[in-house]
Write a protein that holds these residues in place. Structure first.
Motif, PDB file in Angstrom:
ATOM      1  N   VAL A 169       2.182  13.473  36.344  1.00  0.00           N
ATOM      2  CA  VAL A 169       1.556  12.748  35.603  1.00  0.00           C
ATOM      3  C   VAL A 169       1.673  13.259  34.141  1.00  0.00           C
ATOM      4  N   ALA A 170       1.789  12.686  32.981  1.00  0.00           N
ATOM      5  CA  ALA A 170       1.922  13.234  31.758  1.00  0.00           C
ATOM      6  C   ALA A 170       0.671  12.696  30.752  1.00  0.00           C
ATOM      7  N   ILE A 171       0.075  11.809  31.197  1.00  0.00           N
ATOM      8  CA  ILE A 171      -1.152  11.239  30.638  1.00  0.00           C
ATOM      9  C   ILE A 171      -1.766  10.172  31.341  1.00  0.00           C
ATOM     10  N   ALA A 172      -2.960  10.247  31.606  1.00  0.00           N
ATOM     11  CA  ALA A 172      -3.853   9.373  32.424  1.00  0.00           C
ATOM     12  C   ALA A 172      -5.209   8.890  31.754  1.00  0.00           C
ATOM     13  N   GLY A 173      -5.835   7.913  32.432  1.00  0.00           N
ATOM     14  CA  GLY A 173      -6.893   7.156  31.535  1.00  0.00           C
ATOM     15  C   GLY A 173      -6.915   6.554  30.328  1.00  0.00           C
ATOM     16  N   THR A 174      -5.634   6.111  30.165  1.00  0.00           N
ATOM     17  CA  THR A 174      -5.525   5.190  29.020  1.00  0.00           C
ATOM     18  C   THR A 174      -5.278   3.596  29.616  1.00  0.00           C
ATOM     19  N   SER A 175      -4.916   2.774  29.040  1.00  0.00           N
ATOM     20  CA  SER A 175      -4.722   1.379  29.352  1.00  0.00           C
ATOM     21  C   SER A 175      -3.640   0.743  28.882  1.00  0.00           C
ATOM     22  N   THR A 176      -2.943   0.049  29.498  1.00  0.00           N
ATOM     23  CA  THR A 176      -1.785  -1.020  29.270  1.00  0.00           C
ATOM     24  C   THR A 176      -1.077  -0.416  28.263  1.00  0.00           C
ATOM     25  N   ASN A 177      -0.470   0.750  28.851  1.00  0.00           N
ATOM     26  CA  ASN A 177       0.577   1.473  28.068  1.00  0.00           C
ATOM     27  C   ASN A 177       1.979   0.677  28.133  1.00  0.00           C
ATOM     28  N   CYS A 178       2.295   0.080  26.869  1.00  0.00           N
ATOM     29  CA  CYS A 178       3.395  -0.800  27.034  1.00  0.00           C
ATOM     30  C   CYS A 178       4.629  -0.194  26.497  1.00  0.00           C
ATOM     31  N   ALA A 179       4.833  -0.113  25.199  1.00  0.00           N
ATOM     32  CA  ALA A 179       6.088   0.657  24.750  1.00  0.00           C
ATOM     33  C   ALA A 179       5.614   1.747  23.862  1.00  0.00           C
ATOM     34  N   GLY A 180       6.347   2.300  22.984  1.00  0.00           N
ATOM     35  CA  GLY A 180       6.164   3.487  22.212  1.00  0.00           C
ATOM     36  C   GLY A 180       7.216   3.828  21.301  1.00  0.00           C
ATOM     37  N   GLY A 181       7.633   5.192  21.071  1.00  0.00           N
ATOM     38  CA  GLY A 181       8.738   5.493  20.695  1.00  0.00           C
ATOM     39  C   GLY A 181       8.625   7.082  20.545  1.00  0.00           C
ATOM     40  N   PRO A 182      10.179   7.732  20.454  1.00  0.00           N
ATOM     41  CA  PRO A 182      10.337   9.108  20.428  1.00  0.00           C
ATOM     42  C   PRO A 182      10.011   9.336  18.901  1.00  0.00           C
ATOM     43  N   THR A 183       9.752  10.907  18.774  1.00  0.00           N
ATOM     44  CA  THR A 183       9.571  11.359  17.582  1.00  0.00           C
ATOM     45  C   THR A 183      10.616  12.484  17.152  1.00  0.00           C
ATOM     46  N   PRO A 184      10.961  12.847  15.990  1.00  0.00           N
ATOM     47  CA  PRO A 184      12.017  13.395  15.626  1.00  0.00           C
ATOM     48  C   PRO A 184      11.871  14.808  16.308  1.00  0.00           C
ATOM     49  N   TRP A 185      10.583  15.261  16.634  1.00  0.00           N
ATOM     50  CA  TRP A 185      10.317  16.741  17.307  1.00  0.00           C
ATOM     51  C   TRP A 185      10.310  16.553  18.789  1.00  0.00           C
ATOM     52  N   HIS A 186      10.831  15.490  19.301  1.00  0.00           N
ATOM     53  CA  HIS A 186      10.941  15.353  20.716  1.00  0.00           C
ATOM     54  C   HIS A 186       9.855  15.516  21.518  1.00  0.00           C
ATOM     55  N   THR A 187       8.862  14.458  20.872  1.00  0.00           N
ATOM     56  CA  THR A 187       7.580  14.094  21.654  1.00  0.00           C
ATOM     57  C   THR A 187       7.683  12.623  21.783  1.00  0.00           C
ATOM     58  N   TRP A 188       6.845  11.914  22.754  1.00  0.00           N
ATOM     59  CA  TRP A 188       6.763  10.631  22.993  1.00  0.00           C
ATOM     60  C   TRP A 188       5.603  10.137  22.569  1.00  0.00           C
ATOM     61  N   LEU A 189       5.523   8.821  21.746  1.00  0.00           N
ATOM     62  CA  LEU A 189       4.135   8.196  21.290  1.00  0.00           C
ATOM     63  C   LEU A 189       4.057   7.135  22.168  1.00  0.00           C
ATOM     64  N   THR A 190       2.996   7.248  23.035  1.00  0.00           N
ATOM     65  CA  THR A 190       2.864   5.936  24.214  1.00  0.00           C
ATOM     66  C   THR A 190       1.815   5.151  23.443  1.00  0.00           C
ATOM     67  N   CYS A 191       1.787   3.950  23.515  1.00  0.00           N
ATOM     68  CA  CYS A 191       0.979   2.798  22.803  1.00  0.00           C
ATOM     69  C   CYS A 191       0.158   2.159  23.798  1.00  0.00           C
ATOM     70  N   GLU A 192      -1.031   1.906  23.500  1.00  0.00           N
ATOM     71  CA  GLU A 192      -1.955   0.965  24.352  1.00  0.00           C
ATOM     72  C   GLU A 192      -1.823  -0.807  23.740  1.00  0.00           C
TER      73      GLU A 192
END
Length: 454
Positions: free
Chosen positions: A144-167
């Motif tokens: 598990v990388a993050i929990a307790g969110t809702s309806t995580n659809c898409a998102g996008g990577p950052t230039p510093w190699h993290t992920w932005l997950t979108c509700e």
């Protein structure tokens, strides 16, 4: 019920690969690595998979990395379902780190397990999982990388190699058992999720997020909104207080704005490729947290704001590109289409309609409308189709030809009425040799190898 894209094409005799030239489509590949071979014709016909999972062209192979319902190697619970957006990040010694969204709402089939230190709202069933793969596509870890969110659809990577997950929700605390407001973006570290935790990036807005793309030069974050009802979603930009500041920097806040094209209230009204709007406007969002009123309903002044139905995929090429999957006048849109791809050039402040999909327009997808997209190493775009009966990943070349890349064979319906879970999260490994893609239902993550650059 309105007819689906597949039904329309079947009635018109157009079901199958329709090839047409689109003069402005070359803009998609300008200045990108994919431009060198974007004129290719495709990879050949799909070959039926004896295992009944994934049909691919000759010379391509797949590996099943993960399937919903199995046990997480981390012993945190079961592998969640509803696999959606995804990105791949480089690791040491040729390893790859994947971060995968799970678009779970309440009462989902297999929710994301709650984990101490990684859970935002215990009532939320969405989130992300992180996989580490070796160079042979063996799963070294899955957790598990993050929990307790809702309806995580898409998102996008950052230039510093993290992920932005979108509700993709606007559910409030107190609704359906939720203890906190939802509709936010969260940052996820694919290497060590505990370094990012479960902190909402509230300044980036509370709305039905779909995807994001980060300008690697300015640090501006572009965001799409997939609102289900009219007034439809907006296209946003977020100007961080600490641009390109690395992991955690987006928590410092910033300025959220929405796109306005003077005298254009709905992007679907624009039907001709190559149409360009110069010096578009960016308008401050009155209340990014949407405390009383959803952002798309807020008062942007007498000149209003520009909306669009089904704003979904978003990625950074030489500029930022975003997708409207479809527009239906029956739903309240100004006009009908089966998909648009728009390009926004930040330096020139110029917005251009690059592609329109559908009968009588530039390009016809054989199936449904475009959703998740990414640049491909062999030239062009990879497009996950969306909608009823969605079953394919298609390649779109610089010449405007459409060719099948993968077909899901996992029937989630019945023999009498077969249905297939749509694809999502298409992305490529850092070395561009492997395509990773999710089947939404049943949740399955594939690694696909083959002659991508032939």
């Amino acid at each position: 019920m309105s007819a689906t894209r597949r039904q329309v094409l079947a009635r018109t005799g157009s079901l199958g690969l329709s090839i047409a030239f689109a003069g402005s489509i070359s803009e998609i590949f300008a200045g990108t690595a994919s431009a060198r071979s974007a004129g290719r014709r495709g990879y050949g016909p799909l070959i039926p998979d004896p295992a009944g999972l994934l049909d691919l062209p000759k010379g391509f192979r797949y590996t099943v990395l993960s399937r919903e319902g199995g046990r997480l190697p981390s012993d945190e619970g079961r592998i969640p379902g509803n696999h959606d957006g995804m990105a791949a990040f480089p690791g040491r010694h040729g390893r790859v780190h994947l971060v995968r969204n799970h678009e779970n709402r309440r009462r989902s089939r297999v929710p994301v397990p709650t984990v101490a230190g990684l859970t935002y709202d215990p009532a939320g069933e969405g989130g992300c999982t992180a996989l580490e793969l070796d160079r042979h596509h063996r799963v070294l870890s899955e957790r598990v990388a993050i929990a307790g969110t809702s309806t995580n659809c898409a998102g996008g990577p950052t230039p510093w190699h993290t992920w932005l997950t979108c509700e993709e929700t606007e559910v409030r605390a107190g609704q359906d058992g939720h203890t906190k407001d939802h509709g936010f973006v969260f940052e996820v570290d694919p290497y060590d999720p505990r370094r990012t935790g479960a902190v909402p990036l509230t300044a980036m807005g509370r709305f039905q997020h779909e995807a994001v793309a980060v300008d690697p030069e300015s640090g501006t974050v572009y965001e799409t909104e997939d609102a289900f009802d009219k007034p439809f979603g907006l296209f946003y930009r977020f100007r961080p207080a600490k641009p390109l500041g690395g992991r955690g920097s987006l928590r410092a806040g910033g300025r959220l704005q929405a796109l306005r094209i003077p005298d254009v209230g709905d992007l679907s009204a624009v039907q001709e490729t190559g149409t360009t709007f110069r010096h578009v406007e960016w308008v401050d969002v009155p209340d990014p947290l949407a405390r009383q009123t959803p952002i798309r309903f807020q008062d942007f002044g007498p000149r209003g704001i520009t909306h669009a139905q089904k704003l979904e995929g978003c990625y950074w090429g030489s500029s930022v590109y975003f997708v409207s999957s479809f527009a239906r006048s029956a739903d309240g849109s100004a006009a009908d289409h089966y998909g648009q791809i728009w390009r926004y050039d930040p330096d020139a402040r110029r917005l251009t309609l690059v592609v329109v999909f559908g009968p009588g327009t530039d390009i016809q997808l054989p199936g449904e409308s475009p959703d998740n997209i990414c640049l491909a190493p062999g030239g062009g775009l990879m497009v996950c189709e969306d909608g009823d009966g969605a079953q394919h990943v298609y390649g779109l070349t610089r010449r405007g030809t459409v060719h099948p890349v993968a077909r899901n064979r996992q029937n989630i319906g019945t023999p009498e009425k077969p249905e297939w879970g749509e694809f999502a999260g298409v992305t490529f490994s850092p070395d561009q040799r492997t395509m990773y893609v999710n089947c939404y239902t049943p949740g399955t993550t594939f690694a696909v190898t083959g002659p991508w650059e032939d």
